[in-house]
Write an enzyme that holds these catalytic residues in place. Sequence first.
Site, short mmCIF file in Angstrom:
data_model
loop_
_atom_site.label_atom_id
_atom_site.label_comp_id
_atom_site.label_asym_id
_atom_site.label_seq_id
_atom_site.Cartn_x
_atom_site.Cartn_y
_atom_site.Cartn_z
CG HIS A 190 61.88 33.41 111.96
ND1 HIS A 190 63.17 33.89 112.03
CD2 HIS A 190 61.19 34.06 112.93
CE1 HIS A 190 63.26 34.80 112.99
NE2 HIS A 190 62.07 34.91 113.56
CG ASP A 194 62.24 36.97 116.37
OD1 ASP A 194 62.54 37.03 115.17
OD2 ASP A 194 61.59 37.86 116.96
CE1 TYR A 244 61.74 43.60 114.58
CE2 TYR A 244 59.74 43.58 115.91
CZ TYR A 244 60.68 42.92 115.15
OH TYR A 244 60.56 41.56 114.95
#
Length: 342
Positions: free
Chosen positions: A319, A158, A264
């Site tokens: 994921h 990730d 982010y």
Amino acid sequence: MGVLTIVQRFLIANALTVYYSVLTVLFKFLPKYLMNPFGDPWAMKLKLEPPTELTDPKYGVHKYIKANNMKLHYVDSGDPSKPLMLFLHGFPEFWYSWRHQIVHFNKNYRCVAVDMRGYGDSERPEGVSFYKMELLVEDIRDLIRQLGYEKCILISHDWGGLVACSLRDTYPEVLHALVMLASTSHEAWAELMWTTDEQRKKSGYVFSFRAPKIPELALQLDNLAIFDQFMLVKGKDTVTTQDIECFKYWFGKQTAFTPPLNYYRANFAYTYKKKVHKENVPFLAVHGSNDRYLSHALLDVMKDAYTNIETMIVDGVGHFMQQEEPVKINKLISDMLAKHNL
């Protein structure tokens, strides 16, 4: 890329951030108040003592190190004379997400699973600018050096994968090999996010994470139920309720989500560069067929950008693949390393 295109993307990004934030308020926060107007959906069961799994000696020794002027916590397992295998976790995780890999690989490698800056027991600088990609890359480059190595085998997942790929692009000489699980390069993500509806929809959470405060509150709802919802997989026992408590222990602390969300906020991209990387670094990128956040078309973009890359999609895996299917993932990593005599 023209100024008009950048302005258009700026407007679209902010509109989507508002859109997803409004959806969060309407469909997550408001129903909680309507069903129980006097309740506190953000009340959390705080734990003063860490779950015993976090201090289990089978995973290694807990240590601290200064890298790039940042105090980082890591778990160290295996013979220090062996090659370094360094693990970089994603969001929302910390070193413990690599527990299955540590006990599998520590016989042949020195396994180091680090809490990246802002996570777990590592230093958490305040401010979005402290989480820009170039700083994250320098953390890992200096960490390798401070551990006493010139090169390492880098295993990532990730967000750890985005950082690992940027490290590979900037300093390929510090890597024996790179394995990237459920991740992509920052450039590939930006390209598909701005050019395809599929990745833009899968990235809805990324737009929502750009807003202040609201994503922190959403992630903290119902005693961090987000971990139960996304890490526990029906019919599989590789992630247990005890494991979930380990994640809740760290993310239940005050402001624990803000630094990870700043990854982010600091690195949202309106533009991207298309470049071909020909460096001779063995590179494996793996997606799960059930990944809800990544388009598999990202692997095609990666193959165009890297001449020395292998890509793979693992059936029936989501994921958080290294936790969900550790036997399959460990074998993929082992096979790749054996192929390159590492």
